[in-house]
Design an enzyme around this catalytic site. Structure first.
Site, PDB file in Angstrom:
ATOM      1  N   THR A  50       0.896  -1.252  -0.002  1.00 17.86           N
ATOM      2  CA  THR A  50      -0.105   0.085   0.074  1.00 17.86           C
ATOM      3  C   THR A  50       0.822   1.432   0.101  1.00 17.86           C
ATOM      4  OG1 THR A  50      -1.328  -1.158   1.425  1.00 17.86           O
ATOM      5  CG2 THR A  50      -2.133   1.039   1.219  1.00 17.86           C
ATOM      6  N   HIS A 114      -8.640  -0.520   2.525  1.00 20.96           N
ATOM      7  CA  HIS A 114      -8.393  -1.997   2.846  1.00 20.96           C
ATOM      8  C   HIS A 114      -9.540  -2.803   2.911  1.00 20.96           C
ATOM      9  CE1 HIS A 114      -4.125  -1.570   3.790  1.00 20.96           C
ATOM     10  NE2 HIS A 114      -4.237  -1.062   4.864  1.00 20.96           N
ATOM     11  N   MET A 240      13.076   2.338   0.398  1.00 16.97           N
ATOM     12  CA  MET A 240      11.878   2.924   1.467  1.00 16.97           C
ATOM     13  C   MET A 240      12.449   1.991   2.711  1.00 16.97           C
ATOM     14  SD  MET A 240       8.224   2.967  -0.506  1.00 16.97           S
ATOM     15  CE  MET A 240       7.275   3.599   1.067  1.00 16.97           C
ATOM     16  N   ARG A 267       8.926  -4.306   6.631  1.00 16.11           N
ATOM     17  CA  ARG A 267       9.911  -5.462   6.896  1.00 16.11           C
ATOM     18  C   ARG A 267      10.867  -5.876   5.718  1.00 16.11           C
ATOM     19  NH1 ARG A 267       9.735 -10.767   8.304  1.00 16.11           N
ATOM     20  NH2 ARG A 267       8.388 -10.998   6.646  1.00 16.11           N
TER      21      ARG A 267
END
Length: 517
Positions: A50, A114, A240, A267
């Site tokens: 996202t 979502h 990122m 992550r």
């Protein structure tokens, strides 16, 4: 009954008790969204890329309004369904502010959501109002892993499931936003004719520029190669994940005053990392309940980039993996004549002296030969007939009946002990009656032995009551003896490594390995 995340189901979607109020949910609060034709909405199931897409779009089109003026945070449309009073801090404040001032946000707006399609405003579902929607799908196994790690930062949400419980909850759709499969299939009903563009996380990882070209065409706002290359460089997932400034700056979870600041925002984003988390048994369960059903609906899931030829360096991956294993922690010891001996328990000079030459081999000796934990001492009850089992080494498999060596397998013993006993009796030239065989099979089944370890304690040097190894916590003499229990211990990544290094090589030598009864 398996442990579950407390919540309720409404219109096919799961909502947790903490964070949602059933009356609010039933009121279809998302109808308050003033849908505009130039709204650009990124729709995903949780942990599907996202914020990566939001960063890409806001970098590519600087005129898109991303932040709510009152909170300076990005708008997540499903916060219409949140219960602001349940969540303290900036997150709850933003949810309340979003409801009150979204209508004041200038166009064009960049939003995200979502929610499953059935919770979108009725005006959108009826075709009365439209906007631009970019739907990102990601393979569900990586989603499941990333989602689990993400939820560790939400102590207020009441999600205290362990990994195995989480996998089952995810498959059953008993997590935020419900079933992954229902979510993806629901949105898949809509296409370009509905102003919905579908892309995948895996395609973004493989060729981000090509995805951005599609997005630019969809928005009817083409960009030059130079502009695309610049954004790809600045907004790659690697860039990122090294710095989460964008997430912290725009997300209602990233405010420094929010207790949710401990959430692991980005992550690994690695395709196939699920293999380092899923046990083989969990993977088989997941495949039955999701993968197979998804493929029946025409969804092509990319669970591993290498399998699809995406990595040009795939040929060297096994070598690198082997190198990593070679550098891993090892059991201290030494090799002699192709066999490993530990430093504790063996002396290299004793080993080299071939001490087994002291054995006075006799023609009527019956010797059970196994690799460790291939049978155990199953001699109880019938002292004149023993199991003859040869270990799994290929060299040993070259010996046969002409060498007075009988080969049987543990799996055959589990499947039909009596047939194996008949072979053993014939090999020893000491036949037994059906009654004698049946009696021994009954008395000496693995189940009978594992329930009571008297025989092991009586005859094994590890079982003496004065032995420090007699403690059940130290030595588990007979465990399960279950064919296929390895699936509850091997990770998928470990299984793939094991297959490459043992299974494939064994089969090349003609060994037929039975891993599952």
């Amino acid at each position: 009954m398996a442990k579950e995340w407390p919540g309720f189901v409404y219109r096919g979607c799961f909502f947790t008790n903490c964070g949602y109020n059933i009356e609010t949910v039933k009121s279809n609060p998302m109808d308050q969204w003033d849908i505009r034709p130039d709204d650009v909405v990124v729709v995903t199931y949780m942990k599907s890329g996202t914020f990566w897409m939001l960063n890409l779009l806001s970098s590519l089109y600087t005129d898109l309004n991303l932040l709510l003026s009152s909170t300076k945070k990005v708008v997540r449309l499903d916060q219409f369904y949140d219960d602001p009073g349940c969540v303290p801090g900036s997150y709850g404040k933003h949810a309340k502010a979003m409801r009150e001032s979204l209508v004041e946000m200038p166009s064009p707006r960049l939003l995200y959501c979502h929610m499953p399609f059935q919770f979108f405003p009725r005006a959108w579902q009826d075709g009365e109002k439209k906007c631009k929607i970019i739907y990102i799908a990601r393979n569900p196994k990586d989603v499941c892993v990333s989602y689990y790690h993400f939820m560790q930062g939400f102590p207020w949400a009441g999600m205290d499931l362990n990994w195995d419980e989480w996998v089952r909850a995810f498959v059953d759709g008993k997590v935020w936003y419900g079933s992954w499969l229902d979510h993806v299939l629901g949105w898949r009903r809509f296409g370009l004719e509905d102003n919905v563009l579908h892309v995948t996380f895996e395609d973004m990882k493989r060729d981000l520029k090509s995805v951005l070209v599609k997005v630019a065409e969809f928005l009817d706002r083409p960009k030059s190669d130079e502009e695309l290359d610049d954004v790809v460089k600045k907004c790659s997932f690697a860039s990122m994940s090294q710095g989460v400034e964008f997430y912290r700056r725009v997300s209602s979870l990233g405010d420094e005053n929010s207790f949710l600041n401990s959430v692991q925002h980005l992550r690994k984003g690695k395709v196939g990392d699920w293999k380092n988390h899923f046990l083989v048994s969990q993977n088989e369960f997941f495949d039955r309940e999701i993968t197979v059903k998804a493929e029946k609906h025409g969804l092509k899931l990319v669970h591993n980039m290498l399998r699809h030829g995406i990595s040009p360096r795939s040929a060297i991956i096994p070598t690198l993996e082997l190198l990593c294993h070679a550098m891993a922690k090892e059991w201290p010891g030494f090799f002699y004549r192709g066999c490993f001996f530990t430093n504790c328990g063996y002396n290299i000079e004793t080993v080299k002296s071939n001490p087994m030459d002291q054995w006075d081999i006799r023609p009527d000796d019956v010797v059970v030969v196994t690799y460790m934990k291939s049978v155990g001492p199953c001699l109880r009850g019938w002292q004149s007939v023993v199991w003859i089992v040869v270990g799994s080494r290929v060299r040993m498999a070259t010996l046969g009946l002409e060498d007075n060596v009988l080969h049987v397998t543990f799996e055959d013993m589990k499947k039909d002990s009596k047939s194996v006993l008949v072979k053993v009796a014939e090999f020893l030239d000491r036949p037994k009656s059906d009654e004698e065989l049946d009696d021994v099979v009954k008395k000496c089944s693995f189940a009978s032995m594992s329930q009571g370890v008297e025989f092991y304690r009586r005859v094994s040097s590890l079982g003496d009551e004065n032995s420090f190894l007699n403690n059940q916590n130290n030595v588990q003499h007979l465990r399960k003896g279950k064919v296929g229990d390895w699936k509850n211990h091997f990770l998928v990544s470990q299984n793939e490594f094991f297959d490459r290094e043992i299974t494939v090589k064994a089969e090349k030598h003609g060994l037929k390995l039975v891993y599952n009864m």
